[in-house]
Motif scaffolding. Structure first.
Motif, PDB file in Angstrom:
ATOM      1  N   ASP A  30      -2.947  -0.718  11.797  1.00  0.00           N
ATOM      2  CA  ASP A  30      -3.325   1.119  11.459  1.00  0.00           C
ATOM      3  C   ASP A  30      -2.586   1.158  13.119  1.00  0.00           C
ATOM      4  O   ASP A  30      -3.394   0.609  14.117  1.00  0.00           O
ATOM      5  CB  ASP A  30      -4.273   1.230  10.839  1.00  0.00           C
ATOM      6  CG  ASP A  30      -4.344   3.083  10.407  1.00  0.00           C
ATOM      7  OD1 ASP A  30      -3.662   3.578  11.125  1.00  0.00           O
ATOM      8  OD2 ASP A  30      -4.518   2.612   9.585  1.00  0.00           O
TER       9      ASP A  30
ATOM     10  N   ASP B 176      -1.504  -0.245   6.550  1.00  0.00           N
ATOM     11  CA  ASP B 176      -0.977   1.314   6.717  1.00  0.00           C
ATOM     12  C   ASP B 176       0.366   1.542   6.221  1.00  0.00           C
ATOM     13  O   ASP B 176       1.004   0.380   6.535  1.00  0.00           O
ATOM     14  CB  ASP B 176      -1.319   2.412   8.053  1.00  0.00           C
ATOM     15  CG  ASP B 176      -1.302   3.336   8.621  1.00  0.00           C
ATOM     16  OD1 ASP B 176      -1.214   4.428   7.078  1.00  0.00           O
ATOM     17  OD2 ASP B 176      -0.634   3.554   9.097  1.00  0.00           O
TER      18      ASP B 176
ATOM     19  N   LEU C  63      -2.493   1.488   2.725  1.00  0.00           N
ATOM     20  CA  LEU C  63      -3.808   2.568   2.777  1.00  0.00           C
ATOM     21  C   LEU C  63      -2.055   3.799   3.555  1.00  0.00           C
ATOM     22  O   LEU C  63      -1.618   3.021   4.360  1.00  0.00           O
ATOM     23  CB  LEU C  63      -4.320   2.129   4.408  1.00  0.00           C
ATOM     24  CG  LEU C  63      -5.288   1.483   3.783  1.00  0.00           C
ATOM     25  CD1 LEU C  63      -6.711   0.888   4.629  1.00  0.00           C
ATOM     26  CD2 LEU C  63      -6.397   1.237   2.468  1.00  0.00           C
ATOM     27  N   SER C  64      -3.043   5.050   2.799  1.00  0.00           N
ATOM     28  CA  SER C  64      -1.627   5.944   2.711  1.00  0.00           C
ATOM     29  C   SER C  64      -1.947   7.457   2.395  1.00  0.00           C
ATOM     30  O   SER C  64      -2.826   7.140   1.621  1.00  0.00           O
ATOM     31  CB  SER C  64      -0.023   5.868   2.434  1.00  0.00           C
ATOM     32  OG  SER C  64       0.539   7.131   3.134  1.00  0.00           O
TER      33      SER C  64
ATOM     34  N   LYS D  31      -6.308   7.877   1.553  1.00  0.00           N
ATOM     35  CA  LYS D  31      -6.118   8.245   2.809  1.00  0.00           C
ATOM     36  C   LYS D  31      -6.837   9.647   2.335  1.00  0.00           C
ATOM     37  O   LYS D  31      -6.182  10.707   1.844  1.00  0.00           O
ATOM     38  CB  LYS D  31      -6.033   8.059   3.961  1.00  0.00           C
ATOM     39  CG  LYS D  31      -5.839   6.637   5.057  1.00  0.00           C
ATOM     40  CD  LYS D  31      -5.179   6.126   5.820  1.00  0.00           C
ATOM     41  CE  LYS D  31      -4.755   5.795   6.609  1.00  0.00           C
ATOM     42  NZ  LYS D  31      -4.050   5.312   8.199  1.00  0.00           N
TER      43      LYS D  31
END
Length: 140
Positions: A9, A55, A84-85, A105
């Motif tokens: 990330d 990410d 993850l986003s 997220k």
């Protein structure tokens, strides 16, 4: 031996929070600031990481570009990635690329732990259909 996780990330705060959370749970954690740095780590130490928290929106090489490269090398890696986003479309694109674990997220830390645990305990992309095995968590 402790399970190893690579957190990728560009946000230092997220890397730090995830590192602290996972180390408290006895995981060994390494970090990368973008997809290019992650690819270098994965190329040097292929098989070292049981899970990659990835990410999507990052400089140099984004998460979707990294997934594409890993997919060309071996599709087995895809079951070990948690994407993850904040971008719902990017999460959907990751699923279309073969990713089985996506997390919107902002996320709950307990949900992150559950996703990491499911990467270790289940072969979610194995014989089950994508719809039956998909692990998508959205928390707003």
């Amino acid at each position: 031996m402790r399970q190893r996780i690579l957190v990728v990330d560009d946000d230092q705060n997220i890397r730090s929070i995830l590192r602290a959370l996972l180390e408290d749970e006895m995981y060994e954690v390494e970090t990368a600031t973008d997809g290019l740095m992650a690819l270098e780590k994965l190329d040097r130490q292929w098989g070292r990481y049981e899970t990659v928290l990835l990410d999507v929106n990052m400089p140099q090489m984004d998460g979707l570009q990294l997934i594409q490269i890993l997919r060309q090398q071996t599709e087995a890696w895809l079951q070990s990635i948690v994407v993850l986003s904040t971008d719902h479309d990017a999460l959907c694109q990751a699923v279309r690329m073969g990713i089985c674990h996506v997390l919107a997220k902002p996320f709950d830390l307990e949900t992150v732990l559950a996703q990491v645990s499911s990467c270790h305990s289940l072969n979610v992309c194995g014989d089950a259909s994508k719809e039956d095995s998909l692990s998508i968590t959205v928390e707003w």
